[in-house]
Scaffold this active site. Structure first.
Site, PDB file in Angstrom:
ATOM      1  N   SER A   1       0.990  -0.954   0.405  1.00 39.20           N
ATOM      2  CA  SER A   1       0.215   0.537  -0.413  1.00 39.20           C
ATOM      3  C   SER A   1       1.466   1.300   0.246  1.00 39.20           C
ATOM      4  O   SER A   1       2.012   1.473  -1.147  1.00 39.20           O
ATOM      5  CB  SER A   1      -0.873   0.418   1.219  1.00 39.20           C
ATOM      6  OG  SER A   1      -1.926   0.925   1.337  1.00 39.20           O
TER       7      SER A   1
ATOM      8  N   HIS B   1      -7.950  -5.105  -0.620  1.00 42.30           N
ATOM      9  CA  HIS B   1      -6.913  -4.168  -0.032  1.00 42.30           C
ATOM     10  C   HIS B   1      -6.393  -5.040   1.815  1.00 42.30           C
ATOM     11  O   HIS B   1      -7.415  -4.504   1.860  1.00 42.30           O
ATOM     12  CB  HIS B   1      -7.055  -2.941   0.089  1.00 42.30           C
ATOM     13  CG  HIS B   1      -5.824  -2.281   0.433  1.00 42.30           C
ATOM     14  ND1 HIS B   1      -5.018  -1.386  -0.960  1.00 42.30           N
ATOM     15  CD2 HIS B   1      -6.032  -1.332   1.539  1.00 42.30           C
ATOM     16  CE1 HIS B   1      -4.105  -1.003  -0.069  1.00 42.30           C
ATOM     17  NE2 HIS B   1      -4.130  -0.779   1.223  1.00 42.30           N
TER      18      HIS B   1
ATOM     19  N   ASP C   1      -9.899  -4.047  -5.355  1.00 37.78           N
ATOM     20  CA  ASP C   1      -9.154  -2.967  -4.341  1.00 37.78           C
ATOM     21  C   ASP C   1      -9.479  -1.516  -5.429  1.00 37.78           C
ATOM     22  O   ASP C   1      -9.009  -1.563  -6.606  1.00 37.78           O
ATOM     23  CB  ASP C   1      -8.164  -3.254  -4.495  1.00 37.78           C
ATOM     24  CG  ASP C   1      -6.965  -2.437  -3.309  1.00 37.78           C
ATOM     25  OD1 ASP C   1      -7.334  -1.721  -2.614  1.00 37.78           O
ATOM     26  OD2 ASP C   1      -5.701  -2.533  -3.616  1.00 37.78           O
TER      27      ASP C   1
END
Length: 402
Positions: free
Chosen positions: A189, A372, A342
């Site tokens: 991320s 995610h 995501d």
């Protein structure tokens, strides 16, 4: 109203509230998500946490500080030598596997890990279990970096902390039994953003001063703040598990300048409307997502004039997808993972396509039903098969290429 009546009323209100909450969770759950019964539990926990944070803020508390204080404690790693250290002022945690089991030519590989959390939460403690597992699975010396967080420390400070730690490790690798030519960077991320930015910087500015990176591994990375109307961002407004579109947009702004009045402008792409025909727009061209869509031709005469407080959205160390084509050439072997449900899916796909076009060796791995942060849910007691597979695939790539 008597006691019984009050209890009855409260019970009915709670039941109604629970029903409405459950209906909301199910209605916005991606229909193609993996293990939906587990996913709904995760989503419920995350949305409940957000509601509590909202209540705390309304009561005058610093919800972000409270959330950070709840970071899980470090776990035991009996097969690893683990110690905290300072790399030129940046705190790190080093995980060293037994050398006799993993050494090639007398020295081990090394991998720097930058945790996720939208640049605003997360720590070396929050990812301690996962980093330890990766060290055991890969046999690499892992260095988990405690970079400073936004909004107290806006860009470029978190990036600079990660760059400093990486440069230190490249220069002092032998002290940890690591071959300096077998070092890579990785993160998930926001950490994937930082890993990509560090790789870009080292590739462009420091080729003679530091050994080149062997690889970069980007797990559902956040790579651009130019276009918040990509298909995955649009879908993420209605369907998500842990990360809706508005949340990541807020995180980008907190990393940039903490001016939350910009949220609606960013969400509608108002901040880049004047640049829609620029070369920067071509870096996030829809052609990279769907080859049937013709590539746009940028207008080189477009004036690149953004307000001072948001100009860094075009800085490749803030948004790696804004890197010039020439700066992508020469980047190390790259591994990119994306999840089908995501909001950041399209960022990873576009970056992988651009790297491939620049001649970089790239492996793009897609997990269509993943969401995610699912790789963080890869071990007991509560895990997803896709998350477990993702972590195993990640470890295999590191073992084979580092």
């Amino acid at each position: 109203m008597g006691f019984v009546g009050t209890v009855t009323w409260l019970t009915a209100a709670c039941a109604l509230g629970a029903a409405v909450f459950a209906a909301y969770l199910y209605s916005s759950l991606p229909p193609d998500v993996t293990e939906p019964r587990k996913a709904i539990i995760i989503k419920g926990l995350v949305r409940t946490r957000h509601f509590i944070e909202w209540m705390l803020e309304a009561m005058g508390f610093n919800a972000l500080a409270i959330t950070r204080s709840l970071s899980p404690s470090r776990v035991s790693h009996p097969n690893l030598e683990v110690k905290d250290a300072s790399f030129d002022g940046v705190w790190v945690r080093v995980y060293k596997p037994p050398a006799q089991k993993t050494a090639k030519g007398g020295k081990m590989a090394g991998l720097l890990w930058f945790h996720g959390g939208g640049w605003i939460i997360g720590s070396i403690d929050s990812c301690d279990a996962q980093v330890g597992r990766i060290a055991n699975q890969t046999g690499a010396v892992m260095v988990s970096v405690e970079y400073r967080l936004a909004p107290e420390h806006n860009f470029p400070i978190p990036f600079e902390d990660c760059l400093t730690a990486t440069q230190h490790f490249l220069q002092h690798a032998s002290e940890y039994g690591v071959d300096p030519t077998r070092i890579g960077v990785a993160g998930d991320s926001a950490g994937g953003n930082l890993a990509a930015a560090v790789a870009l910087r080292l590739n462009k500015d420091d080729k003679k001063k530091f050994p080149p990176l062997k690889l970069q591994a980007l797990v559902y990375p956040s790579l651009q703040a130019f276009d918040f109307q990509t298909p995955s961002y649009v879908r993420g407004r209605s369907f998500f598990v842990v990360l809706p579109s508005d949340a990541i947009i807020e995180h980008w702004i907190m990393y940039l300048n903490d001016n939350m009045s910009l949220v609606d402008t960013f969400s509608n792409n108002g901040h880049t409307a004047a640049l829609k025909n620029s070369r920067f727009a071509s870096y996030v061209d829809r052609h990279f997502l769907d080859e049937s869509v013709p590539r746009s031709t940028p207008d080189e005469d477009v004036s690149i004039d953004l307000p001072e407080d948001i100009k860094d959205i075009l800085n490749p160390y803030f948004s790696p997808l804004m890197a010039e084509d020439a700066d992508l050439s020469g980047l190390p072997n790259t591994y990119v993972t994306v999840c089908g449900t995501d909001v950041l899916r399209d960022d990873g796909i576009m970056y992988a396509k651009r790297l491939e076009m620049a001649g970089v060796q790239v492996q793009l791995v897609r997990y269509p039903s993943g969401f995610h942060a699912i790789m963080s849910l890869a071990s007991k007691p509560f895990y997803f098969e896709v998350g477990k597979q993702m972590e195993q695939d990640f470890a295999t790539f590191i073992r084979d290429h580092l």
